[in-house]
Design a protein around this motif. Structure first.
Motif, PDB file in Angstrom:
ATOM      1  N   ARG A  22       0.832  -1.208   0.000  1.00 55.57           N
ATOM      2  CA  ARG A  22       0.000   0.000   0.000  1.00 55.57           C
ATOM      3  C   ARG A  22       0.871   1.264   0.000  1.00 55.57           C
ATOM      4  O   ARG A  22       0.622   2.195  -0.768  1.00 55.57           O
ATOM      5  CB  ARG A  22      -0.919  -0.013   1.226  1.00 55.57           C
ATOM      6  N   ASP A  23       1.899   1.274   0.846  1.00 57.05           N
ATOM      7  CA  ASP A  23       2.792   2.430   0.901  1.00 57.05           C
ATOM      8  C   ASP A  23       3.515   2.626  -0.431  1.00 57.05           C
ATOM      9  O   ASP A  23       3.712   3.767  -0.883  1.00 57.05           O
ATOM     10  CB  ASP A  23       3.824   2.253   2.025  1.00 57.05           C
ATOM     11  N   MET A  24       3.921   1.505  -1.053  1.00 59.35           N
ATOM     12  CA  MET A  24       4.608   1.581  -2.341  1.00 59.35           C
ATOM     13  C   MET A  24       3.693   2.191  -3.410  1.00 59.35           C
ATOM     14  O   MET A  24       4.098   3.063  -4.182  1.00 59.35           O
ATOM     15  CB  MET A  24       5.053   0.178  -2.777  1.00 59.35           C
ATOM     16  N   SER A  66       0.248   9.282  -5.613  1.00 56.75           N
ATOM     17  CA  SER A  66       0.062  10.573  -4.944  1.00 56.75           C
ATOM     18  C   SER A  66       0.592  11.733  -5.786  1.00 56.75           C
ATOM     19  O   SER A  66       0.264  12.891  -5.518  1.00 56.75           O
ATOM     20  CB  SER A  66       0.758  10.576  -3.575  1.00 56.75           C
ATOM     21  N   ARG A  67       1.399  11.433  -6.792  1.00 51.00           N
ATOM     22  CA  ARG A  67       1.990  12.487  -7.624  1.00 51.00           C
ATOM     23  C   ARG A  67       0.923  13.117  -8.517  1.00 51.00           C
ATOM     24  O   ARG A  67       0.212  12.421  -9.241  1.00 51.00           O
ATOM     25  CB  ARG A  67       3.118  11.912  -8.479  1.00 51.00           C
ATOM     26  N   GLU A  68       0.836  14.431  -8.474  1.00 52.31           N
ATOM     27  CA  GLU A  68      -0.223  15.143  -9.190  1.00 52.31           C
ATOM     28  C   GLU A  68      -0.068  15.037 -10.710  1.00 52.31           C
ATOM     29  O   GLU A  68      -1.035  15.253 -11.440  1.00 52.31           O
ATOM     30  CB  GLU A  68      -0.222  16.618  -8.773  1.00 52.31           C
ATOM     31  N   ASN A  69       1.127  14.741 -11.201  1.00 49.87           N
ATOM     32  CA  ASN A  69       1.328  14.685 -12.651  1.00 49.87           C
ATOM     33  C   ASN A  69       1.089  13.294 -13.222  1.00 49.87           C
ATOM     34  O   ASN A  69       1.377  13.037 -14.388  1.00 49.87           O
ATOM     35  CB  ASN A  69       2.741  15.152 -12.999  1.00 49.87           C
ATOM     36  N   CYS A  70       0.558  12.365 -12.396  1.00 48.19           N
ATOM     37  CA  CYS A  70       0.305  11.004 -12.873  1.00 48.19           C
ATOM     38  C   CYS A  70      -1.198  10.754 -13.033  1.00 48.19           C
ATOM     39  O   CYS A  70      -2.007  11.234 -12.243  1.00 48.19           O
ATOM     40  CB  CYS A  70       0.862   9.978 -11.880  1.00 48.19           C
ATOM     41  N   LYS A 107      -9.357   6.860  -4.782  1.00 50.23           N
ATOM     42  CA  LYS A 107     -10.253   7.832  -4.147  1.00 50.23           C
ATOM     43  C   LYS A 107      -9.541   8.609  -3.044  1.00 50.23           C
ATOM     44  O   LYS A 107      -9.808   9.794  -2.816  1.00 50.23           O
ATOM     45  CB  LYS A 107     -11.460   7.087  -3.561  1.00 50.23           C
ATOM     46  N   GLU A 108      -8.607   7.944  -2.355  1.00 51.87           N
ATOM     47  CA  GLU A 108      -7.890   8.596  -1.251  1.00 51.87           C
ATOM     48  C   GLU A 108      -7.020   9.742  -1.740  1.00 51.87           C
ATOM     49  O   GLU A 108      -6.927  10.788  -1.091  1.00 51.87           O
ATOM     50  CB  GLU A 108      -7.029   7.575  -0.502  1.00 51.87           C
ATOM     51  N   VAL A 109      -6.340   9.548  -2.874  1.00 51.41           N
ATOM     52  CA  VAL A 109      -5.416  10.577  -3.371  1.00 51.41           C
ATOM     53  C   VAL A 109      -6.042  11.464  -4.441  1.00 51.41           C
ATOM     54  O   VAL A 109      -5.522  12.531  -4.744  1.00 51.41           O
ATOM     55  CB  VAL A 109      -4.125   9.930  -3.935  1.00 51.41           C
ATOM     56  N   ASP A 110      -7.163  11.024  -4.995  1.00 50.30           N
ATOM     57  CA  ASP A 110      -7.845  11.782  -6.050  1.00 50.30           C
ATOM     58  C   ASP A 110      -9.351  11.771  -5.780  1.00 50.30           C
ATOM     59  O   ASP A 110     -10.123  11.170  -6.523  1.00 50.30           O
ATOM     60  CB  ASP A 110      -7.520  11.155  -7.420  1.00 50.30           C
TER      61      ASP A 110
END
Length: 406
Positions: free
Chosen positions: A85-87, A93-97, A119-122
């Motif tokens: 999950r951390d990987m 989490s990168r906004e450009n991906c 959903k967590e990051v976006d």
């Protein structure tokens, strides 16, 4: 870049070697995976970089992340789920991906780990594209039409269905072209998907990814340009400061030393006042612990003192009588001054033990605070050692004076 339109691949860990046989590419991926993670299903966040040159592919950078593992197997650690999950979070989490949330069609979409993490990051779904696989493995009489029409769990960028090769197809050496033709035939012939066949399949997914990634980069580029320009200006400023830097210049050494000593002083003061940038959540330290010594530990030590009221009254009586000598002791409202002082001094002496103990505790906490503050000077062991010695010596000197006053 294409060289005579010949398809080939290159690995970053095998620079200069071109792979024209993609079976060898697969074998190299397996060998490199085993080399990095071991032979028993270990994991690693170190990527295997593969670049493919072909006239049949679009310009895309894909990062293939592992699926969530719930139960560790082989050499996998007990917290394998959290590690994976951390990987995954490092990348998505990168906004450009853009996030490809891949979910099998024969499972409940509401339980999709991919969509949950996306959903967590976006949360607004601005970077998420849903990919539905295994459409050909759904139970007879069921389909994923509502999902693919973006009605069940809507995403801003929608869903795209694909049909990949099965393990049997891979073992049988079924090539990609034949697999793409079979996929196309599946969508055209399936009654639930034939009306959207032109928006399904791997080739369509490639085009959508290429276009949407291009648009996404175009949208995020201004912010990245501003950020890079800010970093460039900052670096240029630092370069200007160190342009004429001479490491052996004694004035710079003195200035650097004074800055470190000043920073030590600020850190020590903050730890005592309680306004430091690092808050200890495990135990009391610094000013808080000293406060506790004075307001909790010292009163506790006083309460522990033994006090015999009967004996005290006897001492008061003797003191008054001894002061009057041969004169008759007459009843009076006030205790004679000399008797009062004699009794009080004797009682105050009993406070010496708790006071000295509190001084020792405060001194020890101040020494511990000094050691914590000098950790930032660990790069300079001699300076760290001398700072501790000087400050600790001063604290002990003050301790001795305080004890003398007590």
């Amino acid at each position: 870049l294409l060289i005579s339109f010949t398809e080939y691949a290159e690995f970053l860990h095998c620079k200069g070697r071109k792979f024209t046989d993609f079976d060898e590419v697969r074998q190299e991926i397996e060998v490199e995976t085993d080399r990095i993670t071991g032979m028993n299903k270990g994991i690693s966040s170190i990527p295997i970089n593969l670049r493919i040159y072909s006239p049949h592919v679009l310009s895309l950078t894909l990062i293939d992340l592992p699926g969530i593992t719930k139960v560790p197997v082989g050499d996998q650690p007990p917290d394998i789920e959290q590690q994976i999950r951390d990987m995954i979070m490092q990348f998505i989490s990168r906004e450009n991906c853009l996030i490809l949330a891949v979910t099998p069609a024969n499972t409940d979409l509401a339980n999709s780990d991919a969509l949950k993490l996306a959903k967590e990051v976006d949360p607004q779904g601005l970077r998420t594209i849903g990919v539905i696989t295994k459409l050909d493995l759904m139970d007879e009489g069921t389909d994923a039409r509502e999902i693919l029409e973006n009605k069940l769990l809507p995403l801003r960028r929608g869903y795209i269905g694909v049909v990949n090769r099965s393990q049997k197809d891979i073992d049988g050496k079924k090539d990609i072209k034949a697999a793409l033709l079979a996929e196309r035939k599946f969508f055209l012939s399936h009654p639930a998907y034939r009306h959207m066949a032109d928006r399904m399949g791997t080739p369509y997914l490639q085009k959508v990814l290429n276009q949407q990634l291009t648009n996404h980069i175009r949208d995020t580029l201004p912010a990245f340009r501003s950020k890079l320009q800010g970093q460039l200006l900052s670096i240029e400023h630092e370069v200007e400061v160190y342009k004429n830097f001479r490491p052996e210049d004694p004035t710079r050494k003195t200035k650097a030393l004074l800055q470190m000593v000043q920073q030590f002083s600020v850190d020590f003061e903050k730890r005592i006042e309680g306004s430091g940038d690092q808050v200890d959540t495990l135990e009391l330290s610094g000013g808080a612990k000293i406060n506790r010594i004075f307001h909790e530990r010292f009163p506790f030590e006083l309460v522990k003192m033994e006090f015999n009221e009967k004996e005290l009254r006897r001492e008061i009586s003797y003191a008054i009588k001894n002061i009057h000598g041969i004169r008759q002791v007459l009843p009076c409202l006030f205790t004679p001054d000399m008797a009062f002082e004699a009794i009080v001094k004797k009682q105050i002496v009993k406070l010496k033990g708790p006071c000295l103990k509190s001084v020792d505790l405060v001194m020890q906490e101040l020494i511990n605070t000094v050691k914590k503050c000098t950790k930032k000077l660990a790069t300079y062991p001699r300076l760290c050692e001398e700072t501790e010695r000087i400050v600790a010596g001063y604290i002990r000197e003050r301790e001795e004076k305080t004890k003398d006053q007590v």
